[in-house]
Design a protein around this motif. Sequence first.
Motif, mmCIF file in Angstrom:
data_model
loop_
_atom_site.group_PDB
_atom_site.id
_atom_site.type_symbol
_atom_site.label_atom_id
_atom_site.label_comp_id
_atom_site.label_asym_id
_atom_site.label_seq_id
_atom_site.Cartn_x
_atom_site.Cartn_y
_atom_site.Cartn_z
ATOM 1 N N PRO A 1 -10.322 88.716 34.224
ATOM 2 C CA PRO A 1 -9.148 88.720 33.928
ATOM 3 C C PRO A 1 -8.202 87.476 34.297
ATOM 4 C CG PRO A 1 -9.259 89.807 36.209
ATOM 5 C CD PRO A 1 -10.698 89.561 35.605
ATOM 6 N N ASP A 2 -9.051 86.559 35.036
ATOM 7 C CA ASP A 2 -8.189 85.302 35.392
ATOM 8 C C ASP A 2 -8.584 83.983 34.337
ATOM 9 O OD1 ASP A 2 -6.739 86.439 37.570
ATOM 10 O OD2 ASP A 2 -8.363 86.282 38.629
ATOM 11 N N SER A 3 -9.350 84.460 33.233
ATOM 12 C CA SER A 3 -9.810 83.308 32.321
ATOM 13 C C SER A 3 -8.401 82.452 31.921
ATOM 14 C CB SER A 3 -10.170 84.254 30.972
ATOM 15 O OG SER A 3 -10.569 83.205 30.068
ATOM 16 N N PRO A 4 -8.938 81.198 31.699
ATOM 17 C CA PRO A 4 -7.983 80.006 31.300
ATOM 18 C C PRO A 4 -7.626 80.043 29.908
ATOM 19 C CG PRO A 4 -9.936 79.074 31.899
ATOM 20 C CD PRO A 4 -10.075 80.539 32.284
ATOM 21 N N LEU A 5 -8.517 80.881 29.156
ATOM 22 C CA LEU A 5 -8.587 80.844 27.701
ATOM 23 C C LEU A 5 -7.486 81.937 27.129
ATOM 24 C CD1 LEU A 5 -12.262 80.624 27.163
ATOM 25 C CD2 LEU A 5 -10.904 78.802 27.446
#
Length: 210
Positions: A146-150
């Motif tokens: 859930p913490d993806s930078p994308l």
Amino acid sequence: MYSQPEPRIVIIEDDQTIREGYAYLINHTSPYTVVATYPSFDSARNKIGRDNPDVIILDIQLPGTNGIDALPILKKLLPDVYIIMLTVYETEKTILDALANGASGYFTKNTPTAKLIEAIRDVVQGGGPMSPDVAKTVILSLQRNPDSPLTKRETQILELMTTGKDRGQIAKELFIEIETVRTHTKNIYSKLNVNSKSEAIQVAKDKRLV
């Protein structure tokens, strides 16, 4: 000995052939009874309370109010009803929106009637039946970091890269220009601090970004 009455089914589906086909097969090959069918939610809205269904089979792509928007209204009208979505659409957003809005099950329209009858039994017993492809989408969504930078679009492009598709194929699949794919790819490389497709795929897998 007193036995529970078999579940009452309502089908809301705009395709007449599918609607009548499922109704006939459920009525003739299962213990369940289809008490009403409707071509749209809007035509069902004022009558469905009197139908008193236990299970509603609901299409998503309906004329007027679509199935996703109809879900919370149906749950308010009939708090104890189980709703099985039946649709040709299996995008991640559609599936997750349906489940968030109260759907108990989710099947694509190529599902054999026998499987749908099994799904009716499963939902009334507290299960959450889904087509295998739908279940896979849900699982992948839950597994994703859930913490993806994308961004969502960058994630889509990266997912297609992992399947071996080139920029042209990705552009065609997502209905965007090749130049747009190139820009997104550049942003992906920058955010992941990599310089190649193979490095991007490796980092994405290691960090559960796809």
